[in-house]
Design an enzyme around this catalytic site. Structure first.
Site, mmCIF file in Angstrom:
data_model
loop_
_atom_site.group_PDB
_atom_site.id
_atom_site.type_symbol
_atom_site.label_atom_id
_atom_site.label_comp_id
_atom_site.label_asym_id
_atom_site.label_seq_id
_atom_site.Cartn_x
_atom_site.Cartn_y
_atom_site.Cartn_z
ATOM 1 N N GLY A 699 0.695 -1.228 -0.157
ATOM 2 C CA GLY A 699 0.192 0.138 0.204
ATOM 3 C C GLY A 699 0.774 1.330 0.098
ATOM 4 N N GLU A 700 1.797 1.264 0.877
ATOM 5 C CA GLU A 700 2.678 2.538 0.976
ATOM 6 C C GLU A 700 3.975 2.601 -0.112
ATOM 7 O OE1 GLU A 700 0.393 3.694 4.244
ATOM 8 O OE2 GLU A 700 1.004 1.726 3.758
#
Length: 733
Positions: A699-700
Site C-alpha cells: 500500500g505504501e
C-alpha cells in the site's frame, strides 16, 4: 497436508467489484431510513480566538430545523473531565468538537444544525451569526523554525563521528528541501449515519479505517457500553490515512442523535475535508559525505515539521536516512513547530513519502558531485543491515530492483550530462530514486465457519479502503481451507467482529491475513479429523499424503467432498476463532519493503512545462498475494508521487490562517492527461521470517521515492536543481 488449488499469487478480480460498478455497494452516507435527520457543520472563520456569542434564532425559526448544537447546549460528555485518545492519536490533548468557546484553527466546527433535509440544514447554518474575540495567529512554519522543539518520536541516537567524518569527506552535500501541506482528498467525503435504536443503542455507518477504534472512542467520550455501539464500515471510497482517527462528524452526529433520540446523518462538504488532518509541511536539511570511491562516511538528516498547538504529531521522517544505506556515522534530528492549525495526520507512507524526498534528492546531488551514476552510487552503499537497529534484514532484494528496473527502463542509454538529451523543443531527463517502507505485523483475530454446503465464511473487523482486502483475504482463506474462492465469503467492516488493527501502514495482509490463514488451517485440520472419524479408508493414511483443494479432500486417486464431511459433523458446521501475533523469529531481524523508481520527464525549453512520460517502478515486497490488485496499489502510489512532485499543495493565506484552494477544482492532483506510461515490476523475494504468508504489503511503497525521482529527472533535463516541492513551472523557469 498438501494444497491442490492455489488462489494466492494469482491475479484474481476483485470480489467486491461487481457491487461497486453497479452501484449496489453502499457507503456511509447512503444508508436510508424513514425520518432520518440531516446535520450540517458550521465552521469557524478565524484561526484563533474565542466565540463571544452564537445567535441561532434565525436558524431555529426555519421550518424543519430540529436542533442547533454548539458549546453552550451540547450534552455533557465523559471527555469533559479527561482527554480520551484514540488508537491513532498523537501526544497531547485530542481535539474535542464543541468543547468550549476557544477557536483553535480556521475551519473548526463551532455548531451543528440538524434539520429534516440536508438542504434545510445547510441553509439554516448560513443564518447563524457568530461573534468572535479574535487573537493573533501563526500558521506559517517558516516563521517559527527557531523555537521548534524536539519531537516526541523514537529518533535513532547518533552513531559514530558524524561531524568529523563530514569535515574530512572527499565529496559532501549540504542542501535543504521543503515540502508542503497536502490533503488526502479521497473521493468519498467523511460521513456518519447514526441509526438510533429503541433501546438507546446506536448502529453507525461511518467512514473510517478501524471500526473498533471508533467504537472505543465513542465508548469513552459518551460513557456508553460498547454493546450499545456498533460501527459498520462495509465500503470506503478512499481514505489513505484520513480515516485512521475518528473525524469530528462522528461525535457530532452521535451528540445530535442522543439529544433528539432520532437517527441523524452528518456529511462533511468537500471544503470541510480540508479542516482536519493532512500531510504536514516540512523543512529538511540533508548533509552527506562520501569518500573518493563514493562510500558514505557521514549522513545527517535534520527535519522540522509542523503540528498543532494541542497535539505533537510525529511520523517516521528521518529514520530512513539511517537505515537505507550503509554508513557508520549518522546524526538524525526531528523537531516540531506548533501552529494555529489542526493536527496533521498519517497520510500514505507517512514520513517516508516526505523524508525520502530529501534523502534521495541529496543522493542524486552526491552522485553528480562524485561523478558517479546514481544507480552505481546506491549500489556502492547497499546495506545488508538496518543500521538504526543493528539487525540484518529478513530479506532485501533492492539490488535486484535496481537491476530489473534499470534494464526495463533502458537506463544504460542515459547520457549523464544535464541538458544533453532532447527531442525537438523538449529537454529529456532521466532520474531515479530508491524507496523503503517498514514491513510491520500487528495482533489480529479471525473467525472461520464452514457449513454443510461447503461455504466458508471468514470474518475480521478490518476494513477495505479500496486496497482489495475483500479479495486477498478470500484468496488466503481459499488456499488455507482447500476451498474454491467462489465458495468463500469474507466479512469485514463491523466492530462486532473479531479484533483487527487499523487498516494502515501496509500491514493488513500480514496481520489480518495471518489470522485468516491460521483460522482456516485449523478448520482444515478439523475437516481431516472429521473425515477420519466417518470414513475408515482415511484412518490410516498419513496426513502428508492427504491433499486439500477445489473443495475436496484428496487421498490416493480418491477424493471426498468437504461439504459432505462437514454435513456429518454436529450441527453440520465447523467453526473456529483464532488470535495471532508476530512470530518470535522476527525479533532478530529488520523487515522492510524496497523499491527502485525510474522516471523520464519532458520539459519544454521555452515554457518550462513538465510532462512525466515514463515511469518504471520495481518493487520487492515479499510474496504478492494478488498481483492484479497489488499492481493497482503501486500504480496509485506512483500517480500520487507524481502529484507530490509537480502539483499537490494546500495554499494557505497566512493572514487569515485559512486554506485557499479547498476544492478539487483548485487543489491540483494528477488526472489521466497527466499520466504517461507506468510499468510495475514485482521482484521475486522469498521471506519466511516476516510472517507465515511471506508477504510484506504494497500500500505504501508505491509512492515512496517517486517525487524525488521526478525531481532528479528534472535536474538531468534542465541542469536546474529545485529543492522546493511541488516543482511547478515557475520554479523551473
Amino acid at each position: 497436508m498438501k494444497t491442490f488449488n492455489q488462489a494466492s499469487g494469482q491475479p484474481m478480480d476483485r470480489v467486491d467489484g461487481p457491487l461497486k460498478v453497479t452501484g449496489q455497494a453502499r457507503y456511509a452516507a447512503e444508508y436510508p431510513e424513514d425520518g432520518l435527520l440531516y446535520g450540517s457543520v458550521v465552521s469557524s472563520t478565524i484561526a484563533r480566538g474565542r466565540v463571544i456569542n452564537i445567535d441561532s434564532s434565525a436558524a431555529l425559526a426555519v421550518p424543519g430545523v430540529r436542533l442547533v448544537l454548539d458549546h453552550r447546549n451540547r450534552p455533557r460528555l465523559a471527555s469533559d473531565d479527561e482527554n480520551y485518545a484514540d488508537a491513532d492519536s498523537a501526544d497531547g490533548s485530542p481535539f474535542r468538537p464543541l468543547y468550549n468557546d476557544r477557536v483553535l484553527y480556521s475551519g473548526q466546527p463551532l455548531a451543528l444544525v440538524v434539520a429534516e433535509s440536508l438542504e434545510l440544514a445547510r441553509y439554516a447554518g448560513s443564518l447563524l451569526r457568530i461573534d468572535y474575540q479574535q487573537e493573533d495567529h501563526q500558521t506559517d512554519l517558516l516563521a517559527v523554525l527557531d523555537p521548534a522543539h524536539p519531537a516526541p518520536a523514537e529518533t535513532p541516537k547518533p552513531r559514530g563521528d558524524f561531524n568529523g567524518q563530514l569535515a574530512n569527506a572527499a565529496f559532501s552535500i549540504d542542501a535543504t528541501y521543503c515540502t508542503v501541506n497536502q490533503h488526502h482528498s479521497p473521493m468519498e467525503p467523511h460521513a456518519s449515519t447514526v441509526f438510533y435504536k429503541d433501546d438507546g443503542g446506536l448502529e453507525i455507518h461511518d467512514k473510517n479505517q478501524g471500526p473498533q477504534n471508533c467504537q472505543d472512542y465513542l465508548h469513552k467520550i459518551f460513557a456508553m457500553p460498547k454493546d450499545k455501539i456498533r460501527i459498520l464500515t462495509a465500503y470506503v471510497g478512499g481514505a489513505f490515512g484520513s480515516g485512521l482517527r475518528p473525524q469530528y462528524q462522528l461525535p457530532l452526529a452521535v451528540m445530535a442523535a442522543l439529544q433528539l433520540k432520532r437517527s441523524v446523518r452528518v456529511t462533511l462538504t468537500r471544503q470541510q475535508m480540508f479542516t482536519f488532518g493532512y500531510r504536514p509541511r516540512t523543512v529538511q536539511r540533508l548533509r552527506l559525505g562520501a569518500d573518493a570511491a563514493g562510500r558514505l562516511v557521514a549522513v545527517g538528516h535534520d527535519a522540522i515539521g509542523q503540528t498543532s498547538r494541542f497535539e505533537d504529531f510525529t511520523e517516521h521522517l528521518v529514520e530512513w536516512s539511517g537505515m537505507l544505506y550503509q554508513c557508520d556515522n549518522v546524526a538524525l534530528s526531528y523537531k516540531l513547530a506548533p501552529l494555529d492549525v489542526y493536527t496533521p495526520l498519517d497520510m500514505r507512507a507517512p514520513g517516508a513519502a516526505s523524508g525520502m524526498i530529501a534523502l534521495e534528492c541529496a543522493m542524486d546531488e552526491l552522485a553528480c558531485a562524485a561523478k558517479l551514476d546514481p544507480v552505481q552510487l546506491r549500489r556502492i552503499n547497499f546495506a545488508q543491515n538496518n543500521g538504526n537497529e543493528a539487525k540484518p534484514y529478513s530479506s532485501k532484494e533492492l539490488l535486484a530492483c535496481y537491476d530489473q528496473g534499470a534494464e526495463r527502463f533502458g537506463w544504460h542509454k542515459r547520457n549523464a550530462e544535464p541538458r544533453s538529451m532532447r527531442k525537438d523543443h523538449q529537454l529529456i531527463g532521466w532520474g531515479m530514486a530508491g524507496g523503503v517502507w517498514e514491513a510491520m505485523q500487528m495482533k489480529a483475530s479471525a473467525k472461520a465457519r464452514l457449513d454443510a454446503e461447503g461455504r466458508l465464511t471468514v470474518s475480521s473487523a478490518t476494513t477495505d479502503i479500496g486496497t482489495g482486502t475483500y479479495t486477498v483475504m478470500t484468496q488466503i482463506a481459499a488456499d488455507a481451507a482447500g476451498i474454491m474462492p467462489r465458495d468463500v465469503t469474507f466479512v469485514l467492516g463491523d466492530s462486532s467482529l473479531p479484533t483487527a488493527p487499523l487498516q494502515g501502514g501496509s500491514f493488513t495482509v500480514s496481520s489480518v491475513g495471518s489470522a485468516v490463514r491460521e483460522a482456516c488451517l485449523v478448520i482444515r485440520a478439523k475437516v481431516l479429523q472429521a473425515a477420519r472419524d466417518h470414513y475408515p479408508e482415511l484412518a490410516d493414511i498419513p496426513a502428508e499424503e492427504v491433499g486439500f483443494g477445489d473443495g475436496y479432500v484428496h487421498f490416493g486417486d480418491q477424493r471426498l467432498a468437504i461439504a459432505d464431511i462437514v454435513a456429518n459433523c454436529p450441527g453440520g458446521v465447523l467453526e473456529v476463532q483464532i488470535d495471532t501475533e508476530p512470530n518470535k523469529q522476527r525479533e532478530g531481524y529488520a523487515t522492510a519493503t524496497h523499491s527502485a523508481v525510474f522516471v523520464e520527464v519532458q520539459v519544454d525549453e521555452d515554457l518550462g512545462s513538465i510532462k512525466v512520460s515514463r515511469v518504471v517502478s520495481a518493487v520487492a515486497a515479499g510474496r504478492v498475494i494478488n498481483p492484479k490488485t497489488a499492481r493497482s496499489q503501486i500504480l496509485g502510489g506512483v500517480v500520487w508521487g507524481l502529484g507530490m512532485a509537480l502539483q499537490e499543495e494546500a495554499q494557505t493565506d497566512h493572514r487569515l490562517g485559512r486554506v485557499l484552494n479547498h476544492s478539487l477544482a483548485e487543489y491540483h492532483i494528477p488526472v489521466s492527461a497527466d499520466i504517461g506510461d507506468i510499468e510495475v515490476i514485482f521482484v521475486e523475494e522469498n521471506d519466511d521470517i516476516v510472517n507465515e504468508l511471506g508477504s510484506k504489503g504494497v500500500g505504501e511503497i508505491g509512492i515512496v521515492g517517486v517525487a524525488s525521482a521526478v525531481a532528479n529527472a528534472i535536474y538531468h533535463a534542465t541542469g536546474k536543481r529545485v529543492r522546493e516541492f511541488p516543482i511547478t513551472l515557475d520554479k523551473v523557469l
